[in-house]
Design an enzyme around this catalytic site. Structure first.
Site, PDB file in Angstrom:
ATOM      1  N   GLU A  99       0.806  -1.214   0.000  1.00 33.47           N
ATOM      2  CA  GLU A  99       0.000   0.000   0.000  1.00 33.47           C
ATOM      3  C   GLU A  99       0.843   1.270   0.000  1.00 33.47           C
ATOM      4  O   GLU A  99       0.327   2.367  -0.259  1.00 33.47           O
ATOM      5  CB  GLU A  99      -0.921   0.018   1.226  1.00 33.47           C
ATOM      6  CG  GLU A  99      -2.000  -1.044   1.233  1.00 33.47           C
ATOM      7  CD  GLU A  99      -3.095  -0.797   0.209  1.00 33.47           C
ATOM      8  OE1 GLU A  99      -3.087   0.285  -0.414  1.00 33.47           O
ATOM      9  OE2 GLU A  99      -3.935  -1.678   0.009  1.00 33.47           O
ATOM     10  N   GLU A 130       7.624 -22.234   8.109  1.00 31.85           N
ATOM     11  CA  GLU A 130       7.805 -21.366   9.273  1.00 31.85           C
ATOM     12  C   GLU A 130       8.680 -21.997  10.337  1.00 31.85           C
ATOM     13  O   GLU A 130       9.200 -21.314  11.210  1.00 31.85           O
ATOM     14  CB  GLU A 130       6.457 -20.970   9.870  1.00 31.85           C
ATOM     15  CG  GLU A 130       5.733 -22.054  10.633  1.00 31.85           C
ATOM     16  CD  GLU A 130       4.479 -21.518  11.304  1.00 31.85           C
ATOM     17  OE1 GLU A 130       4.367 -21.708  12.518  1.00 31.85           O
ATOM     18  OE2 GLU A 130       3.628 -20.926  10.622  1.00 31.85           O
TER      19      GLU A 130
END
Length: 314
Positions: A99, A130
C-alpha cells in the site's frame, strides 16, 4: 504419504509445553460450547473480544513510538523498511508494504514484505516453512541488508523459527530490528532492538491468531508505515500530498488535495496538477508561490518536503 514427527517425541512434548505458556494458545473454558451458540451471540462475543485489541495496542505505544523514531531515522539515511513473517503475519506485512507506493509514492523497493514460503504462500498455506530458521536467514541474505535497513519481524506467538532466523541474520548485518508479537517475553523480542509485544489475550477460537492477534498486528503495522511516512514528509498535515494517481479515484483525490491545501477552485487546481505532471506537491508549490514546474521541482529537491519548501519560499 507425508511422514509426520512422532507426537510423543521429546521435541513435540517440549513444543506442546511451550505452547501452553502462550496466551494466544489458551482455550477459554467459558467458550467450550461455542459451537452450540446462536449466530448472533457468537458475533456479539467476537465483537466484545475485539474491543480488547486497541486497549492492548495503546499499552504498547511507548515501544511503538521508539521503534518508529529509529526506523524513520534509518530511512532518512537511505535505508529500507522490511517486514518478515510466516502465515497471517507475513501476509499482513506484504499488505502494508504494497500500500505504500500508491499512498506515499514510494519506490516498491523501499518498503518490502517477505513471507515464509515465498509468493505462493500469500494465497496458499505453506505452514512447514515457518519451522525453518535457515529459510528466514536465506531470505534476509537475499535482501543484501545494510546498517541503514530496518527489519520488522512479525509473529503472534513470538517464537516462529523462520522469523527468529530472519531477525538474527538482520542483527548480524547491523540492521535495525523490531519484533511485533502478541505474547510477553517473546523469543523474537529478546533478539530485536525494539520489542513491541501487544498482549491481546486468548482468541475466541483457541490458537486462531488471524483474529485478535492479526488485528493487533495490522494496527501496529499501520502505525509503523504511516507515521514513518509522515516523518519523511510524505504528507502535509493530514493530506496525502505524495500519492501516486494511478486510477480515476486517486486522480480525483489528488485534485481534492491540491484544492484543500491551496483553497483554489477545481479548474485552477486541475490545471496546476496537469502542469506538474500529476505531482500534488509541485502543484501546490506552483499555486502558492507562483513557481513554474521546474522551479517548484528545484525548491522541493532542496527542501526535501513540502512544508519546508513552502516556508523557505515565503
Amino acid at each position: 504419504m507425508l511422514s509426520l514427527p512422532d507426537p510423543g517425541s521429546d521435541a513435540r512434548a517440549a513444543l506442546r509445553a511451550e505452547l501452553e505458556t502462550l496466551t494466544t494458545e489458551v482455550a477459554t473454558d467459558a467458550l467450550r460450547d461455542l459451537d452450540t451458540y446462536p449466530t448472533a451471540e457468537i458475533a456479539a462475543i467476537m465483537n466484545e473480544h475485539d474491543r480488547d485489541v486497541p486497549v492492548a495496542v495503546a499499552a504498547a505505544l511507548p515501544r511503538i513510538t521508539a521503534a518508529i523514531d529509529d526506523i524513520s531515522a534509518s530511512m532518512r539515511r537511505g535505508g529500507r523498511l522490511i517486514y518478515v513473517g510466516a502465515g497471517t503475519p507475513g501476509r499482513l506485512g506484504i499488505l502494508d508494504a504494497s500500500e505504500c507506493p500508491p499512498t506515499f509514492n514510494t519506490d516498491p523497493s523501499l518498503v518490502v514484505g517477505l513471507i515464509a514460503g515465498g509468493d505462493i504462500a500469500i494465497r496458499t498455506a505453506v505452514e512447514e516453512v515457518e519451522d525453518d530458521p535457515h529459510a528466514g536467514e536465506a531470505d534476509m541474505n537475499s535482501m543484501d541488508l545494510g546498517p541503514n535497513d530496518s527489519v520488522v519481524g512479525i509473529s503472534a506467538s513470538g517464537r516462529t523459527p523462520y522469523v527468529v532466523g530472519a531477525l538474527q541474520y538482520a542483527r548480524s548485518c547491523g540492521a535495525l530490528t523490531v519484533a511485533v508479537a502478541c505474547n510477553s517475553d517473546s523469543a523474537i523480542g529478546k533478539i530485536a532492538d525494539h520489542a513491541i509485544e501487544v498482549i491481546v489475550g486468548p482468541e475466541i477460537i483457541a490458537g486462531s491468531t488471524r483474529l485478535k492477534a492479526g488485528t493487533a498486528q495490522k494496527l501496529v503495522l499501520n502505525m509503523i508505515s504511516t507515521i514513518t511516512m509522515i516523518r519523511l514528509g510524505k504528507t502535509y498535515g493530514n493530506i496525502m500530498v505524495d500519492l501516486r494517481a494511478t486510477n480515476s479515484k486517486l486522480r480525483a483525490r489528488a485534485e481534492r488535495a491540491v484544492m484543500r491545501v491551496t483553497g483554489r477552485a477545481p479548474a485552477e487546481s486541475t490545471r496546476a496538477l496537469d502542469a506538474a505532471g500529476g505531482s500534488v506537491k509541485l502543484a501546490i508549490l506552483m499555486i502558492e508561490r507562483g513557481f513554474d514546474a521546474q522551479e517548484a521541482s528545484e525548491k522541493l529537491a532542496e527542501a526535501m518536503d513540502l512544508r519546508s519548501a513552502l516556508d523557505a519560499s515565503r
